[in-house]
Write an enzyme that holds these catalytic residues in place. Structure first.
Site, PDB file in Angstrom:
ATOM      1  N   ARG A   1      11.628  -1.648  10.784  1.00  0.00           N
ATOM      2  CA  ARG A   1      10.177  -1.205  11.827  1.00  0.00           C
ATOM      3  C   ARG A   1      10.053  -2.137  12.788  1.00  0.00           C
ATOM      4  O   ARG A   1      10.310  -3.892  13.054  1.00  0.00           O
ATOM      5  CB  ARG A   1       8.919  -0.961  10.513  1.00  0.00           C
ATOM      6  CG  ARG A   1       8.917  -0.005  10.644  1.00  0.00           C
ATOM      7  CD  ARG A   1       7.483   0.102   9.486  1.00  0.00           C
ATOM      8  NE  ARG A   1       6.220  -0.513   9.977  1.00  0.00           N
ATOM      9  CZ  ARG A   1       4.946  -0.349   9.247  1.00  0.00           C
ATOM     10  NH1 ARG A   1       5.215   0.264   8.180  1.00  0.00           N
ATOM     11  NH2 ARG A   1       4.204  -0.728   9.911  1.00  0.00           N
TER      12      ARG A   1
ATOM     13  N   LYS B   1       0.717  -1.094   0.041  1.00  0.00           N
ATOM     14  CA  LYS B   1       0.178  -0.276  -0.022  1.00  0.00           C
ATOM     15  C   LYS B   1       0.516   1.056  -0.396  1.00  0.00           C
ATOM     16  O   LYS B   1       0.788   2.055  -0.717  1.00  0.00           O
ATOM     17  CB  LYS B   1      -0.393   0.551   1.058  1.00  0.00           C
ATOM     18  CG  LYS B   1      -1.914  -1.114   1.461  1.00  0.00           C
ATOM     19  CD  LYS B   1      -3.373  -0.826   2.527  1.00  0.00           C
ATOM     20  CE  LYS B   1      -2.062  -0.919   3.760  1.00  0.00           C
ATOM     21  NZ  LYS B   1      -1.181  -2.288   3.934  1.00  0.00           N
TER      22      LYS B   1
ATOM     23  N   ARG C   1      -9.253   1.197   8.803  1.00  0.00           N
ATOM     24  CA  ARG C   1      -8.848  -0.035   9.445  1.00  0.00           C
ATOM     25  C   ARG C   1     -10.115  -1.505   9.916  1.00  0.00           C
ATOM     26  O   ARG C   1     -10.105  -1.999  10.309  1.00  0.00           O
ATOM     27  CB  ARG C   1      -7.408  -0.017   9.606  1.00  0.00           C
ATOM     28  CG  ARG C   1      -6.012  -0.246   9.163  1.00  0.00           C
ATOM     29  CD  ARG C   1      -5.399  -1.041  10.551  1.00  0.00           C
ATOM     30  NE  ARG C   1      -4.093  -0.989  10.089  1.00  0.00           N
ATOM     31  CZ  ARG C   1      -3.445  -0.484   9.683  1.00  0.00           C
ATOM     32  NH1 ARG C   1      -3.010   0.170   8.783  1.00  0.00           N
ATOM     33  NH2 ARG C   1      -2.203  -1.573   9.460  1.00  0.00           N
TER      34      ARG C   1
ATOM     35  N   ARG D   1      12.113  -5.766   4.471  1.00  0.00           N
ATOM     36  CA  ARG D   1      11.629  -4.450   4.395  1.00  0.00           C
ATOM     37  C   ARG D   1      12.619  -3.004   5.141  1.00  0.00           C
ATOM     38  O   ARG D   1      13.316  -2.987   6.051  1.00  0.00           O
ATOM     39  CB  ARG D   1      10.457  -3.832   4.762  1.00  0.00           C
ATOM     40  CG  ARG D   1       9.839  -2.158   4.641  1.00  0.00           C
ATOM     41  CD  ARG D   1       8.545  -2.041   4.965  1.00  0.00           C
ATOM     42  NE  ARG D   1       7.941  -2.894   6.320  1.00  0.00           N
ATOM     43  CZ  ARG D   1       6.520  -2.587   6.374  1.00  0.00           C
ATOM     44  NH1 ARG D   1       5.726  -2.269   5.090  1.00  0.00           N
ATOM     45  NH2 ARG D   1       5.960  -3.306   7.623  1.00  0.00           N
TER      46      ARG D   1
ATOM     47  N   ARG E   1      -0.547  -9.264  13.415  1.00  0.00           N
ATOM     48  CA  ARG E   1      -0.922  -8.018  12.130  1.00  0.00           C
ATOM     49  C   ARG E   1      -1.929  -8.825  11.374  1.00  0.00           C
ATOM     50  O   ARG E   1      -3.076  -8.378  10.732  1.00  0.00           O
ATOM     51  CB  ARG E   1       0.178  -7.112  11.854  1.00  0.00           C
ATOM     52  CG  ARG E   1       1.126  -6.364  12.681  1.00  0.00           C
ATOM     53  CD  ARG E   1       1.769  -5.779  12.527  1.00  0.00           C
ATOM     54  NE  ARG E   1       1.723  -4.843  11.105  1.00  0.00           N
ATOM     55  CZ  ARG E   1       3.310  -4.795  10.577  1.00  0.00           C
ATOM     56  NH1 ARG E   1       4.136  -5.057  10.642  1.00  0.00           N
ATOM     57  NH2 ARG E   1       3.337  -3.696   9.621  1.00  0.00           N
TER      58      ARG E   1
HETATM   59  P1  AP5 Z   1       4.955  -1.580   1.816  1.00  0.00           P
HETATM   60  O1  AP5 Z   1       4.487  -0.891   0.387  1.00  0.00           O
HETATM   61  O2  AP5 Z   1       5.809  -1.042   3.343  1.00  0.00           O
HETATM   62  O3  AP5 Z   1       3.244  -2.615   2.115  1.00  0.00           O
HETATM   63  P2  AP5 Z   1       2.590  -2.030   3.280  1.00  0.00           P
HETATM   64  O4  AP5 Z   1       1.190  -2.157   2.598  1.00  0.00           O
HETATM   65  O5  AP5 Z   1       2.290  -0.378   3.509  1.00  0.00           O
HETATM   66  O6  AP5 Z   1       2.572  -2.575   4.129  1.00  0.00           O
HETATM   67  P3  AP5 Z   1       2.607  -2.057   6.168  1.00  0.00           P
HETATM   68  O7  AP5 Z   1       3.505  -2.908   7.025  1.00  0.00           O
HETATM   69  O8  AP5 Z   1       2.990  -0.349   6.065  1.00  0.00           O
HETATM   70  O9  AP5 Z   1       1.360  -1.920   6.214  1.00  0.00           O
HETATM   71  P4  AP5 Z   1       0.662  -1.599   7.749  1.00  0.00           P
HETATM   72  O10 AP5 Z   1      -1.273  -1.554   7.814  1.00  0.00           O
HETATM   73  O11 AP5 Z   1       0.451  -3.187   8.865  1.00  0.00           O
HETATM   74  O12 AP5 Z   1       1.171  -0.908   8.739  1.00  0.00           O
HETATM   75  P5  AP5 Z   1       0.464   0.596   8.776  1.00  0.00           P
HETATM   76  O13 AP5 Z   1       2.312   1.761   9.136  1.00  0.00           O
HETATM   77  O14 AP5 Z   1      -0.199   1.376   8.135  1.00  0.00           O
HETATM   78  O15 AP5 Z   1       5.401  -3.147   0.976  1.00  0.00           O
HETATM   79  C1  AP5 Z   1       6.019  -3.831   2.271  1.00  0.00           C
HETATM   80  C2  AP5 Z   1       7.606  -4.676   1.858  1.00  0.00           C
HETATM   81  O16 AP5 Z   1       7.263  -5.591  -0.057  1.00  0.00           O
HETATM   82  C3  AP5 Z   1       8.406  -3.197   1.877  1.00  0.00           C
HETATM   83  O17 AP5 Z   1       9.406  -4.238   1.720  1.00  0.00           O
HETATM   84  C4  AP5 Z   1       8.503  -3.055  -0.230  1.00  0.00           C
HETATM   85  O18 AP5 Z   1       9.664  -2.720  -0.209  1.00  0.00           O
HETATM   86  C5  AP5 Z   1       8.164  -4.689  -0.745  1.00  0.00           C
HETATM   87  N1  AP5 Z   1       7.243  -4.357  -1.810  1.00  0.00           N
HETATM   88  C6  AP5 Z   1       6.059  -3.590  -1.935  1.00  0.00           C
HETATM   89  N2  AP5 Z   1       5.618  -4.050  -3.252  1.00  0.00           N
HETATM   90  C7  AP5 Z   1       6.249  -4.933  -3.934  1.00  0.00           C
HETATM   91  C8  AP5 Z   1       5.871  -5.749  -4.855  1.00  0.00           C
HETATM   92  N3  AP5 Z   1       4.553  -5.602  -5.704  1.00  0.00           N
HETATM   93  N4  AP5 Z   1       6.731  -6.276  -5.217  1.00  0.00           N
HETATM   94  C9  AP5 Z   1       7.482  -7.173  -4.167  1.00  0.00           C
HETATM   95  N5  AP5 Z   1       7.810  -6.440  -2.780  1.00  0.00           N
HETATM   96  C10 AP5 Z   1       7.704  -5.337  -2.317  1.00  0.00           C
HETATM   97  O19 AP5 Z   1       0.453   0.410  10.035  1.00  0.00           O
HETATM   98  C11 AP5 Z   1       1.641   0.164  11.855  1.00  0.00           C
HETATM   99  C12 AP5 Z   1       0.430  -0.434  12.940  1.00  0.00           C
HETATM  100  O20 AP5 Z   1      -0.085   1.551  12.985  1.00  0.00           O
HETATM  101  C13 AP5 Z   1      -1.043  -0.650  12.428  1.00  0.00           C
HETATM  102  O21 AP5 Z   1      -0.921  -2.772  13.422  1.00  0.00           O
HETATM  103  C14 AP5 Z   1      -1.911  -0.123  13.684  1.00  0.00           C
HETATM  104  O22 AP5 Z   1      -1.044  -0.859  14.820  1.00  0.00           O
HETATM  105  C15 AP5 Z   1      -1.172   1.558  14.099  1.00  0.00           C
HETATM  106  N6  AP5 Z   1      -2.483   1.567  12.864  1.00  0.00           N
HETATM  107  C16 AP5 Z   1      -1.771   2.286  11.168  1.00  0.00           C
HETATM  108  N7  AP5 Z   1      -3.181   2.539  10.919  1.00  0.00           N
HETATM  109  C17 AP5 Z   1      -4.263   2.373  12.086  1.00  0.00           C
HETATM  110  C18 AP5 Z   1      -5.687   2.622  11.648  1.00  0.00           C
HETATM  111  N8  AP5 Z   1      -6.185   3.676  11.127  1.00  0.00           N
HETATM  112  N9  AP5 Z   1      -6.550   1.976  12.616  1.00  0.00           N
HETATM  113  C19 AP5 Z   1      -5.976   1.505  13.625  1.00  0.00           C
HETATM  114  N10 AP5 Z   1      -4.639   1.542  14.028  1.00  0.00           N
HETATM  115  C20 AP5 Z   1      -3.948   2.076  12.859  1.00  0.00           C
HETATM  116 MG    MG Z   2       2.254   1.595   5.025  1.00  0.00          MG
END
Ligand code: AP5
Ligand code: MG
Ligand code: ZN
Length: 216
Positions: free
Chosen positions: A160, A13, A88, A127, A171
């Site tokens: 991270r 994402k 979410r 990552r 997660r």
């Molecule tokens: P990346 O692009 O970083 O993936 P992502 O989908 O953004 O993954 P996240 O871990 O950021 O998602 P998340 O939803 O768990 O975390 P968030 O920060 O939102 O890609 C991942 C890896 O794959 C990278 O190394 C990339 O280079 C590689 N890659 C990408 N595309 C690729 C491809 N096509 N092929 C191969 N490799 C690829 O949330 C973190 C925490 O915050 C949550 O757990 C929660 O505690 C809290 N939080 C955030 N938002 C909320 C909310 N709305 N409500 C409640 N809690 C929340």
């Molecule tokens: Mg992300």
């Protein structure tokens, strides 16, 4: 244009959101990035969020919604925005819809990036993230030009804390229970689009552009 990115943790994402926001000139808003910036600065919000994030749990809706609504009320959001990691939960989605309705507005696209659970743990372990500008890299599939340094802003890259295998599994569990139901929610509204997140990042991006340019 108002876009929501859906998908499991690690689906890509953030990687796609960054590119979309650059191409269409709309702000990329990641609640996860906002929380991590607060953790880094040691704010009260950061301390509270960290206690949930480190365990792979969701930050409570009430707090998350407050942060998000504050962010989208800023001037740079007037021409649209891209939400990454919000909503979410169904209640988060309902609050967003209600707020937009008040202004006679709505979400235009909900894009679900699909990647099977088996591939997620592998992605997360490689990552590397920039905590300053939000750019994301992967040691194998998307390496930075200089090892350990962000291409975009020169900041040192970090691993991270929630990318440990155990936390990633938690997660994923939370994702299936709390977040996956949003796919159905947006499908019913007729704005769901699905892309195959197993293609390489450039191909995923092309698939998304094709969707946005066709209808946008
Ligand atoms: P990346 O692009 O970083 O993936 P992502 O989908 O953004 O993954 P996240 O871990 O950021 O998602 P998340 O939803 O768990 O975390 P968030 O920060 O939102 O890609 C991942 C890896 O794959 C990278 O190394 C990339 O280079 C590689 N890659 C990408 N595309 C690729 C491809 N096509 N092929 C191969 N490799 C690829 O949330 C973190 C925490 O915050 C949550 O757990 C929660 O505690 C809290 N939080 C955030 N938002 C909320 C909310 N709305 N409500 C409640 N809690 C929340
Ligand atoms: Mg992300
Ligand atoms: Zn950076």
């Amino acid at each position: 244009m108002k876009i929501i990115m859906l998908g499991a943790p690690g689906a890509g994402k953030g990687t796609q959101a960054k590119r979309i926001s650059e191409k269409y000139g709309i702000p990329h808003i990641s609640t996860g990035d906002i929380f991590r910036a607060n953790i880094k600065e040691g704010t009260a919000l950061g301390k509270e969020a960290k206690s949930y994030m480190d365990e792979g749990k969701l930050v409570p809706d009430e707090l998350t919604v407050r942060i998000l609504l504050d962010r989208v009320s800023k001037d740079d959001c007037k021409g649209g925005y891209l939400l990454d990691g919000f909503p979410r939960t169904i209640p988060q989605a309902e609050v967003l819809d209600k707020e937009l309705e008040k202004a006679g507005d709505r979400v235009d696209f909900a894009i679900d990036v699909e990647v099977p659970d088996e591939s997620i743990v592998k992605r997360m372990s490689g990552r590397r993230a920039c905590l300053k500008c939000g750019a994301t890299y992967h040691v194998e599939s998307l390496p930075p030009k200089t090892e350990g340094i962000c291409d975009k802003c020169g900041e040192k890259l970090s691993i991270r804390e929630d990318d440990k295998e155990e936390t990633v599994k938690k997660r994923l569990e939370v994702y299936h229970k709390e977040t996956e139901p949003l796919i159905n929610y947006y499908e019913k509204k007729g704005i769901l689009e699905t892309v195959d997140g197993m293609q390489d990042a450039e191909e995923v991006f092309s698939s998304i552009i094709a969707i946005l340019d066709k209808q946008g």
